[in-house]
Write a protein that holds these residues in place. Structure first.
Motif, PDB file in Angstrom:
ATOM      1  N   ASN A 105       0.816  -1.205   0.000  1.00  0.00           N
ATOM      2  CA  ASN A 105       0.000   0.000   0.000  1.00  0.00           C
ATOM      3  C   ASN A 105       0.852   1.258   0.000  1.00  0.00           C
ATOM      4  OD1 ASN A 105      -2.262  -1.575  -0.007  1.00  0.00           O
ATOM      5  ND2 ASN A 105      -2.952  -1.011   2.036  1.00  0.00           N
ATOM      6  N   ASP A 106       1.903   1.270   0.811  1.00  0.00           N
ATOM      7  CA  ASP A 106       2.765   2.439   0.890  1.00  0.00           C
ATOM      8  C   ASP A 106       3.428   2.711  -0.451  1.00  0.00           C
ATOM      9  OD1 ASP A 106       2.120   2.767   3.528  1.00  0.00           O
ATOM     10  OD2 ASP A 106       3.919   1.778   4.298  1.00  0.00           O
ATOM     11  N   ALA A 107       3.848   1.659  -1.131  1.00  0.00           N
ATOM     12  CA  ALA A 107       4.478   1.832  -2.435  1.00  0.00           C
ATOM     13  C   ALA A 107       3.486   2.403  -3.442  1.00  0.00           C
ATOM     14  CB  ALA A 107       5.023   0.490  -2.936  1.00  0.00           C
ATOM     15  N   ARG A 108       2.258   1.904  -3.411  1.00  0.00           N
ATOM     16  CA  ARG A 108       1.243   2.385  -4.346  1.00  0.00           C
ATOM     17  C   ARG A 108       0.854   3.827  -4.045  1.00  0.00           C
ATOM     18  NH1 ARG A 108      -0.166   2.914  -9.235  1.00  0.00           N
ATOM     19  NH2 ARG A 108      -2.402   3.286  -9.547  1.00  0.00           N
ATOM     20  N   ILE A 109       0.743   4.180  -2.755  1.00  0.00           N
ATOM     21  CA  ILE A 109       0.412   5.553  -2.368  1.00  0.00           C
ATOM     22  C   ILE A 109       1.497   6.510  -2.853  1.00  0.00           C
ATOM     23  CG2 ILE A 109       0.196   7.108  -0.387  1.00  0.00           C
ATOM     24  CD1 ILE A 109      -1.191   4.771   1.090  1.00  0.00           C
ATOM     25  N   LEU A 110       2.745   6.119  -2.653  1.00  0.00           N
ATOM     26  CA  LEU A 110       3.856   6.955  -3.113  1.00  0.00           C
ATOM     27  C   LEU A 110       3.801   7.143  -4.620  1.00  0.00           C
ATOM     28  CD1 LEU A 110       6.472   8.487  -2.622  1.00  0.00           C
ATOM     29  CD2 LEU A 110       7.694   6.302  -2.693  1.00  0.00           C
ATOM     30  N   LYS A 111       3.499   6.061  -5.356  1.00  0.00           N
ATOM     31  CA  LYS A 111       3.422   6.146  -6.816  1.00  0.00           C
ATOM     32  C   LYS A 111       2.284   7.078  -7.243  1.00  0.00           C
ATOM     33  CE  LYS A 111       4.455   4.742 -11.047  1.00  0.00           C
ATOM     34  NZ  LYS A 111       3.404   5.391 -11.835  1.00  0.00           N
ATOM     35  N   LEU A 112       1.158   7.015  -6.558  1.00  0.00           N
ATOM     36  CA  LEU A 112       0.028   7.889  -6.892  1.00  0.00           C
ATOM     37  C   LEU A 112       0.378   9.357  -6.669  1.00  0.00           C
ATOM     38  CD1 LEU A 112      -2.900   5.770  -5.418  1.00  0.00           C
ATOM     39  CD2 LEU A 112      -2.616   6.393  -7.820  1.00  0.00           C
ATOM     40  N   TYR A 113       1.044   9.647  -5.548  1.00  0.00           N
ATOM     41  CA  TYR A 113       1.453  11.027  -5.288  1.00  0.00           C
ATOM     42  C   TYR A 113       2.437  11.508  -6.348  1.00  0.00           C
ATOM     43  CZ  TYR A 113      -0.818  11.703  -0.754  1.00  0.00           C
ATOM     44  OH  TYR A 113      -1.749  11.887   0.253  1.00  0.00           O
ATOM     45  N   GLN A 114       3.340  10.632  -6.760  1.00  0.00           N
ATOM     46  CA  GLN A 114       4.287  10.993  -7.816  1.00  0.00           C
ATOM     47  C   GLN A 114       3.572  11.260  -9.133  1.00  0.00           C
ATOM     48  OE1 GLN A 114       6.959   7.588  -7.635  1.00  0.00           O
ATOM     49  NE2 GLN A 114       8.573   8.852  -6.758  1.00  0.00           N
ATOM     50  N   ASP A 115       2.615  10.394  -9.476  1.00  0.00           N
ATOM     51  CA  ASP A 115       1.867  10.560 -10.727  1.00  0.00           C
ATOM     52  C   ASP A 115       1.099  11.878 -10.744  1.00  0.00           C
ATOM     53  OD1 ASP A 115       2.785   8.127 -11.611  1.00  0.00           O
ATOM     54  OD2 ASP A 115       0.934   7.031 -11.135  1.00  0.00           O
ATOM     55  N   ILE A 116       0.480  12.213  -9.618  1.00  0.00           N
ATOM     56  CA  ILE A 116      -0.290  13.454  -9.535  1.00  0.00           C
ATOM     57  C   ILE A 116       0.630  14.673  -9.640  1.00  0.00           C
ATOM     58  CG2 ILE A 116      -1.713  14.882  -8.011  1.00  0.00           C
ATOM     59  CD1 ILE A 116      -2.900  12.242  -6.920  1.00  0.00           C
ATOM     60  N   ALA A 117       1.758  14.620  -8.924  1.00  0.00           N
ATOM     61  CA  ALA A 117       2.685  15.752  -8.921  1.00  0.00           C
ATOM     62  C   ALA A 117       3.284  16.007 -10.305  1.00  0.00           C
ATOM     63  CB  ALA A 117       3.805  15.500  -7.911  1.00  0.00           C
ATOM     64  N   GLN A 118       3.485  14.933 -11.070  1.00  0.00           N
ATOM     65  CA  GLN A 118       4.111  15.061 -12.385  1.00  0.00           C
ATOM     66  C   GLN A 118       3.105  15.203 -13.522  1.00  0.00           C
ATOM     67  OE1 GLN A 118       6.491  11.516 -12.565  1.00  0.00           O
ATOM     68  NE2 GLN A 118       7.812  12.126 -10.862  1.00  0.00           N
ATOM     69  N   ALA A 119       1.824  15.077 -13.201  1.00  0.00           N
ATOM     70  CA  ALA A 119       0.802  15.058 -14.245  1.00  0.00           C
ATOM     71  C   ALA A 119       0.584  16.438 -14.853  1.00  0.00           C
ATOM     72  CB  ALA A 119      -0.518  14.535 -13.669  1.00  0.00           C
ATOM     73  N   SER A 120       0.437  16.452 -16.159  1.00  0.00           N
ATOM     74  CA  SER A 120       0.068  17.670 -16.882  1.00  0.00           C
ATOM     75  C   SER A 120      -0.562  17.254 -18.198  1.00  0.00           C
ATOM     76  CB  SER A 120       1.283  18.562 -17.133  1.00  0.00           C
ATOM     77  OG  SER A 120       2.168  17.956 -18.060  1.00  0.00           O
ATOM     78  N   GLN A 121      -1.347  18.153 -18.743  1.00  0.00           N
ATOM     79  CA  GLN A 121      -1.968  17.879 -20.035  1.00  0.00           C
ATOM     80  C   GLN A 121      -0.909  17.585 -21.102  1.00  0.00           C
ATOM     81  OE1 GLN A 121      -4.961  21.236 -20.556  1.00  0.00           O
ATOM     82  NE2 GLN A 121      -5.644  19.736 -22.073  1.00  0.00           N
ATOM     83  N   SER A 122       0.123  18.426 -21.115  1.00  0.00           N
ATOM     84  CA  SER A 122       1.131  18.308 -22.167  1.00  0.00           C
ATOM     85  C   SER A 122       1.935  17.021 -22.056  1.00  0.00           C
ATOM     86  CB  SER A 122       2.078  19.511 -22.121  1.00  0.00           C
ATOM     87  OG  SER A 122       2.698  19.615 -20.851  1.00  0.00           O
ATOM     88  N   SER A 123       2.323  16.645 -20.831  1.00  0.00           N
ATOM     89  CA  SER A 123       3.134  15.440 -20.665  1.00  0.00           C
ATOM     90  C   SER A 123       2.346  14.173 -20.969  1.00  0.00           C
ATOM     91  CB  SER A 123       3.703  15.374 -19.249  1.00  0.00           C
ATOM     92  OG  SER A 123       2.663  15.213 -18.291  1.00  0.00           O
ATOM     93  N   LEU A 124       1.041  14.210 -20.699  1.00  0.00           N
ATOM     94  CA  LEU A 124       0.198  13.036 -20.923  1.00  0.00           C
ATOM     95  C   LEU A 124      -0.489  13.070 -22.287  1.00  0.00           C
ATOM     96  CD1 LEU A 124      -1.453  12.849 -17.382  1.00  0.00           C
ATOM     97  CD2 LEU A 124       0.333  11.358 -18.284  1.00  0.00           C
ATOM     98  N   GLY A 125      -0.497  14.240 -22.953  1.00  0.00           N
ATOM     99  CA  GLY A 125      -1.133  14.356 -24.248  1.00  0.00           C
ATOM    100  C   GLY A 125      -2.641  14.161 -24.186  1.00  0.00           C
ATOM    101  N   LEU A 126      -3.285  14.769 -23.184  1.00  0.00           N
ATOM    102  CA  LEU A 126      -4.717  14.558 -22.968  1.00  0.00           C
ATOM    103  C   LEU A 126      -5.515  15.845 -23.188  1.00  0.00           C
ATOM    104  CD1 LEU A 126      -4.542  12.481 -19.658  1.00  0.00           C
ATOM    105  CD2 LEU A 126      -4.708  11.604 -21.991  1.00  0.00           C
TER     106      LEU A 126
END
Length: 209
Positions: A105-126
């Motif tokens: 769970n801790d590993a998945r939570i950390l990954k989710l926080y990383q994904d959110i922090a790095q997320a952007s329209q341009s980087s994801l092409g959405l």
């Protein structure tokens, strides 16, 4: 994630998985003819051994040693030496659970926080709608791991309000530069629009371009 941390998380998850397999599935791989009708699950639920004068004590000792041996056999040497003091299955299982049960769970939570922090329209092409849906999925999964119901009602209410504003910030920060004027407009509005109000404004603008 730093490699040493990832390696440690994988090691802990492997230990717990192997011990789980040892207790519940080892009869399929190794003979356990000495076991009584008492199942490993029942043995795990027994917090203390039967009294020495109890007729079932001798068989309990056999069951305990057999299952304990299987659990130790699945461990790496460096892990095994950490748990030598555990002389019963319940004590070993409780110690392992306290140390490693939340590793995944801790590993998945950390990954989710990383994904959110790095997320952007341009980087994801959405598109705006797709980007909003991506963040929404991350937030909802995080909410399953970090339950507000574990907090007192007043604290849960305050935290939910803080999360709502945080989600609005995260959504606005990840938008393409073409929405800069709308992003500033939302930031400068008092009170600040809700997440869904901000999304509706941005999405409508994108559709009319």
């Amino acid at each position: 994630m730093a490699m040493p941390l990832m390696k440690e998380i994988k090691r802990r998850a492997t230990v717990l998985m192997c011990c789980y397999i040892a207790v519940y599935f080892s009869p399929h791989y190794l003979p356990m003819d000495n076991l009584s009708s008492t199942t490993p699950t029942e043995l795990l639920s027994t917090t203390t051994p039967p009294a020495a004068t109890n007729p079932i004590r001798a068989q309990w000792d056999i069951d305990n040693c057999t299952i304990l041996g299987r659990m130790f056999n699945f461990m790496e040497d460096q892990i095994y030496h950490m748990f030598l003091y555990c002389d019963t299955v319940p004590s070993l299982w409780q110690t392992l659970s306290q140390m490693y049960a939340h590793a995944h769970n801790d590993a998945r939570i950390l990954k989710l926080y990383q994904d959110i922090a790095q997320a952007s329209q341009s980087s994801l092409g959405l598109s705006v709608a797709e980007f909003f849906g991506y963040l929404q999925a991350c937030w909802e999964e995080l909410a399953q791991y970090e339950l507000l119901t574990n907090l007192p009602p007043e604290a849960a209410f305050l935290m939910s309000k803080r999360l709502a504003r945080q989600h609005t910030y995260q959504f606005l920060m990840g938008l393409n530069s073409e929405f800069e004027s709308l992003r500033i407009q939302n930031h400068n509005t008092s009170p600040m629009p809700s997440l869904y109000e901000a999304y509706a404004t941005i999405d409508s603008d994108e559709r009319h371009r």
